[in-house]
Design an enzyme around this catalytic site. Structure first.
Site, PDB file in Angstrom:
ATOM      1  N   ILE A 148       0.848  -1.198   0.000  1.00  0.00           N
ATOM      2  CA  ILE A 148       0.000   0.000   0.000  1.00  0.00           C
ATOM      3  C   ILE A 148       0.881   1.244   0.000  1.00  0.00           C
ATOM      4  CG2 ILE A 148      -1.721   1.248   1.397  1.00  0.00           C
ATOM      5  CD1 ILE A 148      -2.652  -1.435   0.086  1.00  0.00           C
ATOM      6  N   ASP A 149       0.465   2.237  -0.778  1.00  0.00           N
ATOM      7  CA  ASP A 149       1.250   3.461  -0.843  1.00  0.00           C
ATOM      8  C   ASP A 149       0.578   4.579  -0.045  1.00  0.00           C
ATOM      9  OD1 ASP A 149      -0.812   4.583  -2.385  1.00  0.00           O
ATOM     10  OD2 ASP A 149       0.191   4.115  -4.272  1.00  0.00           O
ATOM     11  N   HIS A 150       1.101   5.764  -0.202  1.00  0.00           N
ATOM     12  CA  HIS A 150       0.633   6.875   0.603  1.00  0.00           C
ATOM     13  C   HIS A 150      -0.810   7.282   0.261  1.00  0.00           C
ATOM     14  CE1 HIS A 150       1.046  10.118   3.299  1.00  0.00           C
ATOM     15  NE2 HIS A 150       0.851  11.029   2.376  1.00  0.00           N
ATOM     16  N   ALA A 151      -1.318   6.853  -0.888  1.00  0.00           N
ATOM     17  CA  ALA A 151      -2.711   7.167  -1.237  1.00  0.00           C
ATOM     18  C   ALA A 151      -3.675   6.093  -0.718  1.00  0.00           C
ATOM     19  CB  ALA A 151      -2.850   7.345  -2.751  1.00  0.00           C
ATOM     20  N   ILE A 183      -3.800   2.864  -1.461  1.00  0.00           N
ATOM     21  CA  ILE A 183      -4.092   1.781  -2.413  1.00  0.00           C
ATOM     22  C   ILE A 183      -2.771   1.139  -2.860  1.00  0.00           C
ATOM     23  CG2 ILE A 183      -6.261   2.810  -3.188  1.00  0.00           C
ATOM     24  CD1 ILE A 183      -4.794   4.004  -5.567  1.00  0.00           C
TER      25      ILE A 183
END
Lengths: 137, 137, 137, 137
Positions: free
Chosen positions: C14-17, C19
């Site tokens: 998972i990234d900073h957004a 997702i």
């Protein structure tokens, strides 16, 4: 009785020296912890984060790497909860190559309870504490 | 005087809890070591691996994480060589948020000399030992 | 009949957004290909690389991302071999969330045969070509 | 005039075939986009995400890989904004080995504006649109 997660060493885990890049072991520990929550505790860790807004970031880490892992190795990562304190949990991870009784790597981590909305320390919630203690008995 | 590598926390370094995924710190240590070879020792680490067939895999690791890092943080990773033994090198890494004197994380690693063709322990080569000692004087 | 590898979206994907970081999908494709070799072809891909000194690097890649994946999602990656040429293999990957018939992402890659000692193009070896064709019949 | 981000191929970027793992190229594209926001647009991308709650996830991706990258290679990633639509931005990325005019890899992506609170499509905000158009003139 400790829980063991089964993983495979992937193509991308290998570094330029032809062995598993050592930070990947820490990733294996985390993946094994995710499996441990689901399989041994019966608790969905994504829900702990999203509904309970509770996280367990790592504040201390020690690892001994006894021998290298190579592409295609099948491994087991044993996960043990060594101690559950008021706001912290101490974990022990032991990595084995499948069928080999000698550990490949051994790690210990300390994680602390974190309120994910306020980013403040938070006591281990009761449902988690109970799940951990059921495991020992 | 210790060497400091300057890095940026990237979008992909952030995990589901909104902070840097802790195995990424170990990756930062490695990147800082790569920069240290190039900038402080004046030695091209890729050439050490490829021409000299010499590697320095990590056999022990300890890290304390004092506070989280977030997306967009600029960091400095201080690299110190604590001890050069016959076949091992002990390193110390301290991570700072730029402009903040309090360390974000502190790590120690032990690496051992490895013959990359035979995957056997190998003494630290003289050119490396000399480069390390020039650094201290 | 196409082969499907079952994977889980991990915390670190998972990234900073919030997702899955899109380059992770390409990693999922590769992991699914590794599983495909083992499970559908009955060929150990690490041995292909190490004993046969044959690799299949990607030279072209197209992907459509239809909807985001989140932490905890269980996915299936369908792997299809679209075409086996003299020196290249065309693949198709379709990612599904478990139990959902609508694809989450669809990708195509072209890989070329590579001699891993000389880093030169090399024809697809017969044992591989035969394994691919057994699959279709 | 296109913007170029300078990066180094890291030890961990190399896969078991001795070359950069192809999903890492997509990571290089993202890091180059982060640098482009900061250096070419003068906009802090972390702030776009956190204050404006606006993200730009990738919905389409094409890449041609012309030749491999190796450990120690210094690269430049050229970033071009090909088109700014109502809710989407089309990007072009070209990777060069430093000092070599022949591209190593060429990619195109389409990203769409996303409301990070509702996970719904959202028009490109004016401050971004203006920054993109200043760049062309």
């Amino acid at each position: 009785m400790a829980y063991r997660a089964q993983l495979k060493v992937r193509f991308a885990d290998i570094d330029h020296a032809g062995i598993v890049y050592y930070p990947r072991f820490l990733h294996y520990f985390h993946v094994a912890m995710e499996e441990f929550f689901e399989e041994a505790l019966g608790i969905d860790y994504p829900q702990v984060l999203e509904r309970h807004r509770f996280g367990l970031p790592t504040v201390h880490l020690e690892t001994d790497f006894h021998r290298p892992l190579r592409y295609g190795d099948r491994i087991e990562v044993e996960v043990e909860v060594e101690h559950v304190g008021a706001t912290s949990v101490r974990w022990r991870y032991t990595v084995y190559r499948l069928g080999d009784p000698e550990p490949v790597a051994e790690g210990r981590t300390v994680t602390v309870g974190l309120d994910l909305d306020r980013y403040e320390k938070r006591a281990i919630p009761d449902f988690l504490r109970q799940a951990f203690s059921r495991l020992r008995s």
